[in-house]
Design an enzyme around this catalytic site. Structure first.
Site, PDB file in Angstrom:
ATOM      1  N   ASN A 299       0.819  -1.217   0.000  1.00 32.06           N
ATOM      2  CA  ASN A 299       0.000   0.000   0.000  1.00 32.06           C
ATOM      3  C   ASN A 299       0.851   1.264   0.000  1.00 32.06           C
ATOM      4  O   ASN A 299       2.054   1.238   0.204  1.00 32.06           O
ATOM      5  CB  ASN A 299      -0.897   0.006   1.238  1.00 32.06           C
ATOM      6  N   ASP A 344      -5.099   1.099   2.011  1.00 34.43           N
ATOM      7  CA  ASP A 344      -4.204   0.025   2.431  1.00 34.43           C
ATOM      8  C   ASP A 344      -4.485  -1.269   1.676  1.00 34.43           C
ATOM      9  O   ASP A 344      -4.364  -2.358   2.216  1.00 34.43           O
ATOM     10  CB  ASP A 344      -4.292  -0.206   3.958  1.00 34.43           C
ATOM     11  N   LYS A 371      -6.031  -7.690  -1.118  1.00 29.40           N
ATOM     12  CA  LYS A 371      -6.947  -7.142  -0.112  1.00 29.40           C
ATOM     13  C   LYS A 371      -8.199  -6.522  -0.715  1.00 29.40           C
ATOM     14  O   LYS A 371      -9.237  -6.477  -0.070  1.00 29.40           O
ATOM     15  CB  LYS A 371      -6.219  -6.068   0.700  1.00 29.40           C
ATOM     16  N   CYS A 653      -0.153  -2.773  19.062  1.00 32.87           N
ATOM     17  CA  CYS A 653       0.219  -3.981  19.800  1.00 32.87           C
ATOM     18  C   CYS A 653      -0.759  -4.301  20.935  1.00 32.87           C
ATOM     19  O   CYS A 653      -1.024  -5.456  21.216  1.00 32.87           O
ATOM     20  CB  CYS A 653       1.611  -3.825  20.391  1.00 32.87           C
TER      21      CYS A 653
HETATM   22 CA    CA Z   1      -0.281  -2.022   5.042  1.00 29.81          CA
END
Ligand code: CA
Length: 726
Positions: A299, A344, A371, A653
């Protein structure tokens, strides 16, 4: 709690996973990294794992082995073994298990050569085991500095090794390509693949080997980097060629002619400041028929195209499949799946090569389900678009126009004026999880998902059209803290759903489809036994009838799975192996029935055979009670600011809205001692040997207090909500 947070999928998430307070015995090394040796033509006599191009090309003649990432150069991941089949699969049982003392996701495809199984785990530790018994032959540890984890988006994960010419090749999280003696696990050389260490490059992908070369890319587009792929001499480690995927600063010379072409498609702005993106973090496939290498390009950086290239343009070679000559790295052709990527929508997903009849002619084709939700079939000779059928709902584009080869964007795709729910979101309709092709049926089996995101920019960025580079942090264009708040305040968000699909790439029709309770599941392997194997987020490894989708066998591993299974044979015994370990959904609040959420994540290699009789111990269910905390003294403004900072630096995270799913501890459940040491841990990096690096370069004490106040506030509210729910 509805399923409203899958989206924070963020960068390729995967299963993000490092954590305040993960204790990981195998990963607790604090040893200094070894000196970075310069590549040199080592005196090396290969004695084992003598894999070469001829063997990989003729992999069908040795079905007992799994010689390369996708088994052979076509990467169809179809095992010709058939003693485990629709009739016998009910007898499948555990043969042996290798506990790997790892709480992070395991994503690797094992390689099997002549009775030895080679695979990578977290931190790129490489294991060689006897494939029949599980007895360890050697373990190699690249000693990657633990604090490097902060520079990687998605945990210390790795998708695999290459075995070639008596050596094992692995790429480390911090960007070194390492050559290891396959006979004893000793490092022969390592080479630094990173061109700019002031930027947050990292590597999670598996190297590929062909033509005496090793091909490797990198990741980091979310942090702001410029993508490229490098080919190295497999023996010496000398660089052979490098192909950049996006142009750099046009004031400087083009590194190779393709950059001159690409630069004409970037307009206005200073994309090179953020980096441009286009990282090749997963799929690189060698094609022996045309002696070329396909690069699956990622992306844009930043994601939002009006910020990246305000004058418009397709922004080559983002979200493209680029075919380059294997020996020189010069481009033969490209096909861009998502011109001017804004969401993305990487084209890094696995690519498979095949031959098939298309409209009455025999074609050598390449297949990919990127994607963006369309399944592409291209002619490998020239990149001609043959098919682009949707495999999930695509609200960003109505269809792909076959004449121009371009997607036709809808009004819904544009989030520049106001936030929009868009499907697919950044986790994609399909991500890196492996797919498999059965040439006899013409069907592709793969894990698909319907997985939306509310794309929203901050008011400031939307109104000024300017995104200032934030070094060391993510530079997306969209604003995660704002999205988290919007989703939290707006009920009725669309659901995320996962599938295993049997899909005809030529007709776009599904032969069958299985719906999973959770969307983030493992890769797939089909076999000549008429079976499709897949591990899922709930912890079940299952075998489905490839012709009808009936689930014929399943086994509870108590461990969420994202890696693909493989099959191999030693003597007359066929085995199915899979690395288990992962978090179903690290990004908060979705289903709570994933194995990672219920039991935590304890990585292991599981190997099955007919009449196997080993047993796994039943795990303990984890306590999920948020402690009774006192509010910290902080204003609403401080908590809001803490929310913003948390979602910029911590959420990837630790989960959006502080809801992590299991591969790491939940910060809402921190113990008193951790609360007391919070600022010390975040600023000084007192837990950096466990991956929790210090953030003193980004935050001061008051920032950390605001983040702490936000987490504390979130915990108090979530506890109250949980107590109010019968
Ligand atoms: Ca990415």
């Amino acid at each position: 709690m509805g399923s409203r947070f899958w989206w924070i999928a963020l960068p390729l998430l995967a299963v993000a996973a490092f954590a305040l307070l993960v204790t990981e015995p195998e990963d607790s090394s604090t040893a200094d990294p070894p000196p970075r040796s310069e590549p040199e033509p080592a005196v090396f006599q290969a004695t084992t794992a003598l894999v070469d191009d001829a063997r990989i090309n003729a992999a069908d003649t040795e079905p007992q082995n799994w010689l390369a990432y996708g088994r052979d150069y076509y990467e169809q991941r179809f095992s010709p073994l058939d003693s485990i089949n629709q009739e016998s699969v009910g007898r499948l049982g555990l043969a042996w298990v290798s506990e790997l003392a790892s709480s992070f996701a395991l994503q690797s495809t094992p390689i099997v050569v002549d009775g030895i199984i080679y695979f990578s785990t977290n931190w790129r530790r490489v294991h060689a085991l006897d494939a029949a018994t599980g007895e360890s032959r050697w373990v190699y540890d690249p000693q990657t500095p633990r604090e490097f984890l902060r520079k990687a988006c998605c945990g210390p994960v790795n998708r695999g090794v290459a075995v070639y010419g008596g050596r094992v090749y692995v790429a480390t999280l911090d960007g070194f390509l390492v050559s290891i003696d396959a006979s004893n696990g000793k490092e022969l050389w390592r080479v630094d693949t990173i061109v700019d260490r002031t930027r947050n490059y990292s590597i999670t992908g598996a190297p590929r080997a062909a033509k005496g070369k090793i091909f490797i890319g990198n990741g980091g587009a979310e942090f702001g980097v410029r993508g490229y792929v490098t080919a190295y001499d497999a023996q010496s480690g000398d660089q052979v060629w490098r192909f950049y995927t996006v142009p750099g600063n046009p004031a400087e010379p083009f590194e190779h002619p393709e950059m001159e072409l690409a630069a004409t498609t970037w307009k206005g702005g200073e994309w090179w400041n953020i980096g441009g993106g286009g990282t090749v973090w997963n799929s690189i496939v060698y094609d022996p028929d045309f002696d070329q290498v396909y690069l699956g390009v990622g992306n844009g950086a930043p994601w939002t195209r009006t910020l990246r290239s305000p004058g418009g343009g397709d922004n080559l070679f983002l979200a493209s499949i680029v075919a380059v000559d294997a020996d020189t790295g010069s481009m033969n052709w490209y096909y861009q799946t998502t011109p001017g990527d804004n969401w993305d929508y990487t084209a890094v997903q696995d690519m498979m090569l095949a031959e098939m009849d298309v409209d009455g002619a025999r074609r050598k084709v390449l297949m990919q389900a990127p994607k963006n939700g369309f399944f592409y079939v291209l002619d490998r000779e020239d990149g001609e678009l043959l098919r682009a059928n949707p495999f999930v709902t695509t609200t960003w584009a109505s269809h792909v126009d076959m004449a121009s080869g371009r997607p036709v964007e809808t009004e819904q795709s544009d989030y520049s004026e106001r936030p929009k729910w868009i499907v697919p979101g950044p986790l994609g309709g399909h991500n890196w999880q492996a797919m498999s092709f059965d040439a006899s049926s013409g069907l592709v089996y793969f894990p698909a998902q319907q997985n939306p995101l509310l794309y929203a920019m901050s008011d400031e960025v939307a109104s000024t059209g300017v995104l200032k580079r934030n070094p060391g942090q993510m530079n997306l264009g969209i604003e995660l803290g704002r999205i988290a708040q919007l989703i939290d305040e707006t009920p009725g968000a669309p659901e995320a759903v996962g599938y295993l699909k049997a899909f005809d790439p030529l007709t776009g029709k599904e032969a069958w489809s299985v719906e999973h309770p959770h969307y983030w599941n493992g890769g797939v392997m089909a076999s000549a036994g008429g079976l499709v194997f897949q591990g899922d987020a709930l912890g079940y490894l299952s075998a489905y009838a490839s012709d009808r989708g009936e689930r014929l066998w399943h086994y509870n591993t108590y461990t969420s799975m994202v890696a693909p299974p493989i099959s191999y044979q030693v003597g007359t015994t066929q085995y199915v192996a899979i690395l288990a370990g992962g978090a179903g959904d690290n990004f908060g609040g979705h289903t709570t029935d994933t194995a990672a959420y219920r039991y935590g994540s304890y990585g292991k290699l599981l190997v099955f055979k007919l009449d196997g009789s080993e047993e796994l111990p039943e795990p303990f269910e984890l306590d999920k009670i948020i402690p009774d905390l006192k509010p910290l003294s902080a204003s609403t403004e401080d908590i809001d600011r803490g929310n913003k900072l948390y979602h910029e630096a911590c959420a990837v995270c630790h989960g959006v809205n502080v809801k992590s799913a299991g591969a790491m501890p939940d910060l809402r459940m921190m113990r008193t001692q951790v609360h007391d040491r919070f600022a010390q841990i975040v600023l000084e990096g007192t837990l950096s040997n466990q991956g929790m690096a210090g953030f003193a370069d980004l935050f001061d004490v008051s920032d950390v207090q605001r983040i702490h106040a936000y987490i504390n506030d979130r915990a108090i509210r979530d506890r109250a909500a949980a107590l109010a729910t019968p």
